[in-house]
Design an enzyme around this catalytic site. Structure first.
Site, short mmCIF file in Angstrom:
data_model
loop_
_atom_site.label_atom_id
_atom_site.label_comp_id
_atom_site.label_asym_id
_atom_site.label_seq_id
_atom_site.Cartn_x
_atom_site.Cartn_y
_atom_site.Cartn_z
N CYS A 5 0.85 -1.21 0.00
CA CYS A 5 0.00 0.00 0.00
C CYS A 5 0.88 1.25 0.00
CB CYS A 5 -0.94 0.00 1.19
SG CYS A 5 -2.39 -1.07 0.99
N ASP A 28 10.65 -6.82 -8.46
CA ASP A 28 10.89 -7.33 -7.11
C ASP A 28 12.26 -6.85 -6.63
OD1 ASP A 28 9.60 -10.01 -5.44
OD2 ASP A 28 11.62 -9.31 -4.90
N ASN A 82 1.61 -16.69 -3.76
CA ASN A 82 1.70 -17.44 -2.51
C ASN A 82 0.53 -17.00 -1.64
OD1 ASN A 82 4.15 -18.65 -3.29
ND2 ASN A 82 5.29 -16.85 -2.64
N HIS A 93 -0.52 -8.55 1.04
CA HIS A 93 -1.25 -7.74 0.06
C HIS A 93 -1.12 -8.53 -1.23
CE1 HIS A 93 -2.10 -3.49 -1.73
NE2 HIS A 93 -2.07 -4.34 -2.77
N HIS A 95 -0.41 -10.31 -4.45
CA HIS A 95 0.56 -10.02 -5.52
C HIS A 95 0.84 -11.28 -6.30
CE1 HIS A 95 2.80 -11.10 -1.86
NE2 HIS A 95 3.71 -11.65 -2.65
N HIS A 97 3.75 -13.04 -8.70
CA HIS A 97 5.14 -13.02 -9.15
C HIS A 97 5.13 -13.42 -10.62
CE1 HIS A 97 6.93 -13.18 -4.97
NE2 HIS A 97 5.74 -13.70 -4.71
P1 5GP Z 1 5.74 -13.33 -0.94
O1 5GP Z 1 6.77 -14.14 -0.22
O2 5GP Z 1 4.85 -12.57 0.00
O3 5GP Z 1 4.98 -14.09 -1.98
O4 5GP Z 1 6.56 -12.27 -1.80
C1 5GP Z 1 6.90 -11.00 -1.38
C2 5GP Z 1 7.90 -10.45 -2.37
O5 5GP Z 1 8.02 -9.06 -2.16
C3 5GP Z 1 9.29 -11.06 -2.24
O6 5GP Z 1 9.68 -11.64 -3.49
C4 5GP Z 1 10.16 -9.86 -1.87
O7 5GP Z 1 11.43 -9.92 -2.48
C5 5GP Z 1 9.35 -8.68 -2.36
N1 5GP Z 1 9.51 -7.46 -1.60
C6 5GP Z 1 9.46 -7.33 -0.24
N2 5GP Z 1 9.59 -6.03 0.10
C7 5GP Z 1 9.70 -5.34 -1.07
C8 5GP Z 1 9.86 -3.93 -1.36
O8 5GP Z 1 9.91 -3.07 -0.49
N3 5GP Z 1 9.96 -3.59 -2.67
C9 5GP Z 1 9.88 -4.50 -3.68
N4 5GP Z 1 9.99 -4.05 -4.93
N5 5GP Z 1 9.75 -5.83 -3.43
C10 5GP Z 1 9.66 -6.23 -2.14
ZN ZN Z 2 -1.78 -3.28 1.29
#
Ligand code: 5GP
Ligand code: ZN
Length: 117
Positions: A5, A28, A82, A93, A95, A97
């Site tokens: 957010c 990422d 995920n 939130h 997302h 990949h």
């Molecule tokens: P999850 O594990 O929740 O599926 O993926 C979260 C993703 O967000 C991870 O691949 C991580 O590298 C990425 N990520 C976490 N914090 C940030 C951020 O502040 N900026 C960006 N661009 N990616 C982030």
């Molecule tokens: Zn959010």
């Protein structure tokens, strides 16, 4: 407010690729493939399990546009979300990949891994 957010509100910087009224695509911060883009809705939806079908329809079109924009629509890609604790979701939130730029291994989901769970 969650970290994505804050990205939507430009409170923390991100390397944006594409944006419309509803979604943003950005790189990422810790890429796990030559191309690793995150696609998020601008409104806070916690996870895939909570998303409405109407939003997913629009998000599908947006993700296809992103894949075309970055030139992986023909070479191929992997699309992952995920969901929750067992899915390994770290940022709460929704997302997706979008991973590509090379032939990606699928080692984490081999028969051998499955036996050890
Ligand atoms: P999850 O594990 O929740 O599926 O993926 C979260 C993703 O967000 C991870 O691949 C991580 O590298 C990425 N990520 C976490 N914090 C940030 C951020 O502040 N900026 C960006 N661009 N990616 C982030
Ligand atoms: Zn959010």
């Amino acid at each position: 407010m969650c970290i994505f957010c804050k990205i939507v509100n430009n409170e923390i910087p991100s390397n944006k690729l594409l944006e419309n009224d509803d979604f943003i695509a950005f790189h990422d911060l810790y890429p796990k493939a030559p191309v690793h883009v995150l696609v998020i809705p601008k409104v806070h939806v916690e996870c895939f399990q909570d998303v409405q079908a109407e939003m997913m329809g629009k998000m599908t079109t947006f993700i296809q546009e992103v894949a075309t924009l970055i030139g992986i629509d023909k070479s191929g890609y992997r699309l992952i979300t995920n969901n929750g604790e067992d899915g390994g979701q770290e940022v709460k939130h929704l997302h997706f990949h979008l991973l590509g730029g090379a032939k990606l291994p699928f080692e984490h989901l081999t028969d051998e891994t499955h036996k050890n769970l």
